[in-house]
Scaffold this motif. Structure first.
Motif, short mmCIF file in Angstrom:
data_model
loop_
_atom_site.label_atom_id
_atom_site.label_comp_id
_atom_site.label_asym_id
_atom_site.label_seq_id
_atom_site.Cartn_x
_atom_site.Cartn_y
_atom_site.Cartn_z
N ALA A 84 17.55 35.91 62.18
CA ALA A 84 18.94 36.35 62.28
C ALA A 84 19.86 35.29 61.68
N GLN A 85 21.08 35.68 61.41
CA GLN A 85 22.09 34.80 60.83
C GLN A 85 23.42 35.01 61.53
N LEU A 86 24.15 33.92 61.73
CA LEU A 86 25.49 33.97 62.34
C LEU A 86 26.49 33.39 61.36
N GLN A 87 27.58 34.13 61.10
CA GLN A 87 28.62 33.69 60.18
C GLN A 87 29.95 33.57 60.91
N MET A 100 31.41 28.66 58.11
CA MET A 100 30.13 28.12 58.56
C MET A 100 29.15 29.25 58.77
N SER A 101 27.90 29.00 58.42
CA SER A 101 26.87 30.02 58.56
C SER A 101 25.58 29.36 59.06
N PHE A 102 24.94 30.01 60.03
CA PHE A 102 23.67 29.55 60.56
C PHE A 102 22.59 30.53 60.10
N SER A 105 17.04 29.14 57.72
CA SER A 105 16.52 27.93 57.08
C SER A 105 17.52 26.79 56.95
N GLU A 106 18.82 27.04 57.21
CA GLU A 106 19.80 25.98 57.00
C GLU A 106 21.10 26.28 57.74
N ILE A 107 21.92 25.25 57.87
CA ILE A 107 23.30 25.38 58.36
C ILE A 107 24.22 25.11 57.17
N VAL A 108 25.03 26.11 56.80
CA VAL A 108 25.84 26.02 55.59
C VAL A 108 27.31 25.92 55.97
#
Length: 207
Positions: A84-87, A100-102, A105-108
């Motif tokens: 999953a991804q959180l923006q 910010m995005s989780f 594979s990474e924290i952007v």
């Protein structure tokens, strides 16, 4: 059914009290109260949005405006490898931009590549770590790094590279000393004892 009765419910008040309160009176060690946002799809697919929380307000023209957006995505719906991804996005100059995005594979930070500075403040330094949005330059102790990496201190500037193995510390210290001498000194350290190996003084002499 209750679901039909509550479809599209709007709770309105004329004050700033909480419009909705969830209360749990359990005394056990489980989490509560709990709020579940459920996306119950019969045909789930990768990149499906799972839910969105929005903060809305009226601008001075009376137009409804989205200020903040929090979005969850199902990046992988495969059984056993789900991701999953959180923006988190905010309104900047009339555009909602991802700040910010989780991802799995990474924290952007600053995915939309805008001129946003990134700053970490410590207890005694407002710019303990600073990334300048316009140039990409990094500052430690500096809010205006003029080079790719700038280390700035109000006292002597010191870069300490240290490695510890088998209880014996060793490494190198690079520093300028004093407000009047501004010498550049390279030291090596063995078993806690630092020894000067190289010096470049303010006149450019090397010793």
């Amino acid at each position: 059914e209750i679901a039909d009765l509550l479809s599209g419910v709007t709770i309105t008040t004329a004050d700033n009290n909480a419009q909705l309160t969830l209360k749990s009176t359990d005394a056990d060690d489980s989490s509560g109260p709990r709020l579940d946002l459920v996306r119950d799809s019969g045909s789930p697919a990768d990149a499906d949005p799972l839910g969105r929380i929005r903060f809305l307000y009226d601008n001075d023209a009376g137009e409804q405006t989205e200020a903040v957006r929090i979005t969850a995505l199902a990046t992988d719906v495969t059984d056993g490898t789900e991701d999953a991804q959180l923006q988190i996005s905010t309104l900047v100059d009339n555009a909602v931009l991802e700040r910010m995005s989780f991802t799995p594979s990474e924290i952007v930070i600053n995915e939309d590549s805008k001129d946003f500075d990134f700053r970490v403040e410590s207890d005694n330094d407002a710019n303990a770590f600073f990334v300048q949005g316009s140039s990409g330059n990094v500052g430690i102790g500096s809010s205006a790094p003029s080079n790719l990496l700038t280390l700035q201190s109000t006292s002597s500037t010191k870069l300490n590279i240290r490695h510890t193995a088998s209880g014996n510390g060793y490494g190198y210290i690079l520093r300028t000393t004093g407000s009047t001498t501004n010498d550049l000194i390279v030291e090596s350290e063995v078993n806690g004892t630092a020894t000067e190996r190289l010096r470049v003084d303010s006149s450019g002499n090397v010793g």
